[in-house]
Scaffold this motif. Structure first.
Motif, mmCIF file in Angstrom:
data_model
loop_
_atom_site.group_PDB
_atom_site.id
_atom_site.type_symbol
_atom_site.label_atom_id
_atom_site.label_comp_id
_atom_site.label_asym_id
_atom_site.label_seq_id
_atom_site.Cartn_x
_atom_site.Cartn_y
_atom_site.Cartn_z
ATOM 1 N N GLN A 33 1.837 10.417 6.391
ATOM 2 C CA GLN A 33 1.662 10.690 4.958
ATOM 3 C C GLN A 33 0.690 9.670 4.322
ATOM 4 N N LEU A 34 0.469 8.668 4.964
ATOM 5 C CA LEU A 34 -0.398 7.721 4.384
ATOM 6 C C LEU A 34 -1.849 7.980 4.378
ATOM 7 N N ASP A 35 -2.547 7.915 3.119
ATOM 8 C CA ASP A 35 -3.835 8.053 3.244
ATOM 9 C C ASP A 35 -4.692 6.547 3.501
ATOM 10 N N PHE A 36 -5.081 6.640 4.888
ATOM 11 C CA PHE A 36 -5.746 5.414 5.489
ATOM 12 C C PHE A 36 -6.981 5.255 4.778
ATOM 13 N N THR A 37 -7.725 5.983 3.981
ATOM 14 C CA THR A 37 -9.063 5.706 3.430
ATOM 15 C C THR A 37 -8.753 4.980 2.109
ATOM 16 N N SER A 38 -7.634 4.908 1.760
ATOM 17 C CA SER A 38 -7.290 4.292 0.337
ATOM 18 C C SER A 38 -6.863 2.845 0.741
ATOM 19 N N LEU A 39 -6.840 2.406 2.016
ATOM 20 C CA LEU A 39 -6.482 1.026 2.135
ATOM 21 C C LEU A 39 -7.410 -0.126 1.512
ATOM 22 N N GLU A 40 -6.550 -0.871 0.790
ATOM 23 C CA GLU A 40 -7.180 -1.885 -0.135
ATOM 24 C C GLU A 40 -6.618 -3.140 0.087
ATOM 25 N N LYS A 41 -7.456 -4.283 0.436
ATOM 26 C CA LYS A 41 -6.810 -5.556 0.501
ATOM 27 C C LYS A 41 -6.530 -6.071 -0.924
ATOM 28 N N ASP A 56 0.483 -15.859 0.189
ATOM 29 C CA ASP A 56 0.861 -14.961 1.365
ATOM 30 C C ASP A 56 -0.276 -14.794 2.323
ATOM 31 N N ASP A 57 0.036 -14.379 3.570
ATOM 32 C CA ASP A 57 -1.097 -14.218 4.455
ATOM 33 C C ASP A 57 -1.895 -13.031 4.081
ATOM 34 N N ILE A 58 -1.473 -11.858 4.217
ATOM 35 C CA ILE A 58 -2.184 -10.872 3.939
ATOM 36 C C ILE A 58 -1.601 -9.521 3.363
ATOM 37 N N ILE A 59 -2.007 -9.227 2.259
ATOM 38 C CA ILE A 59 -1.318 -7.898 1.472
ATOM 39 C C ILE A 59 -2.661 -7.006 1.347
ATOM 40 N N TRP A 60 -2.115 -5.744 1.859
ATOM 41 C CA TRP A 60 -2.910 -4.538 1.664
ATOM 42 C C TRP A 60 -2.024 -3.490 0.761
ATOM 43 N N ARG A 61 -2.541 -2.729 0.094
ATOM 44 C CA ARG A 61 -2.162 -1.294 -0.346
ATOM 45 C C ARG A 61 -2.712 -0.062 0.079
ATOM 46 N N ILE A 62 -1.853 1.002 -0.032
ATOM 47 C CA ILE A 62 -2.290 2.262 0.584
ATOM 48 C C ILE A 62 -1.597 3.269 -0.425
ATOM 49 N N ARG A 63 -2.309 4.393 -0.429
ATOM 50 C CA ARG A 63 -1.692 5.498 -1.100
ATOM 51 C C ARG A 63 -0.716 6.214 -0.289
ATOM 52 N N TRP A 64 0.373 6.527 -0.670
ATOM 53 C CA TRP A 64 1.357 7.241 -0.057
ATOM 54 C C TRP A 64 1.757 8.579 -1.324
ATOM 55 N N GLY A 65 1.107 9.460 -1.212
ATOM 56 C CA GLY A 65 1.114 10.553 -2.225
ATOM 57 C C GLY A 65 0.583 10.169 -3.545
ATOM 58 N N LYS A 66 1.342 10.190 -4.429
ATOM 59 C CA LYS A 66 0.842 9.533 -6.045
ATOM 60 C C LYS A 66 0.998 8.123 -5.826
ATOM 61 N N ASP A 67 1.927 7.540 -4.988
ATOM 62 C CA ASP A 67 2.338 6.113 -5.228
ATOM 63 C C ASP A 67 1.488 5.211 -4.369
ATOM 64 N N TRP A 68 1.536 3.865 -4.511
ATOM 65 C CA TRP A 68 0.788 2.903 -3.804
ATOM 66 C C TRP A 68 1.967 2.302 -3.195
ATOM 67 N N LEU A 69 1.715 2.042 -1.908
ATOM 68 C CA LEU A 69 2.760 1.323 -0.849
ATOM 69 C C LEU A 69 1.943 -0.015 -0.507
ATOM 70 N N TYR A 70 2.700 -1.039 -0.767
ATOM 71 C CA TYR A 70 2.114 -2.535 -0.343
ATOM 72 C C TYR A 70 2.703 -2.926 1.026
ATOM 73 N N VAL A 71 1.693 -3.304 1.764
ATOM 74 C CA VAL A 71 1.919 -3.942 3.092
ATOM 75 C C VAL A 71 1.788 -5.315 3.387
ATOM 76 N N TYR A 72 2.899 -6.346 3.608
ATOM 77 C CA TYR A 72 2.690 -7.502 3.719
ATOM 78 C C TYR A 72 2.729 -7.838 5.045
ATOM 79 N N LEU A 73 1.639 -8.777 5.609
ATOM 80 C CA LEU A 73 1.534 -9.084 7.020
ATOM 81 C C LEU A 73 1.532 -10.667 6.720
ATOM 82 N N LEU A 74 2.922 -10.986 7.153
ATOM 83 C CA LEU A 74 3.166 -12.607 7.332
ATOM 84 C C LEU A 74 3.080 -13.070 8.698
ATOM 85 N N LEU A 75 2.115 -13.747 8.894
ATOM 86 C CA LEU A 75 1.909 -14.089 10.337
ATOM 87 C C LEU A 75 2.489 -15.632 10.235
#
Length: 86
Positions: A33-41, A56-75
């Motif tokens: 259900q994620l909108d990968f065209t909306s991926l934003e660093k 933090d290492d790397i944080i992305w956000r992505i649209r999940w319906g009307k909401d934003w989902l935050y993806v934390y990549l901690l390496l």
């Protein structure tokens, strides 16, 4: 920061790598259900409640319906074995 940290940070600074990581390793229905065209660093720099600088290492956000989902990549790369590390 080690050479390996920088290499992985560079790899996961690209939207396609983040998409491939999520679709390849997260086997949950909501990933479809994620909108990968909306991926934003997003900036990983901030100040804590104790007024300390934090980065933090790397944080992305992505649209999940009307909401934003935050993806934390901690390496983290270890230089030696830690038997208590999960």
């Amino acid at each position: 920061m080690t050479h390996h940290d920088n290499s992985y940070k560079l790899l996961f600074s690209h939207p396609r790598m983040v998409r491939d990581l999520l679709t390849g390793f997260v086997k949950e229905a909501w990933v479809e259900q994620l909108d990968f065209t909306s991926l934003e660093k997003v900036s990983g720099s901030y100040v804590t409640d104790e007024l300390r600088d934090r980065e933090d290492d790397i944080i992305w956000r992505i649209r999940w319906g009307k909401d934003w989902l935050y993806v934390y990549l901690l390496l983290e790369f270890q230089s030696s074995v830690d038997r208590f590390m999960a």
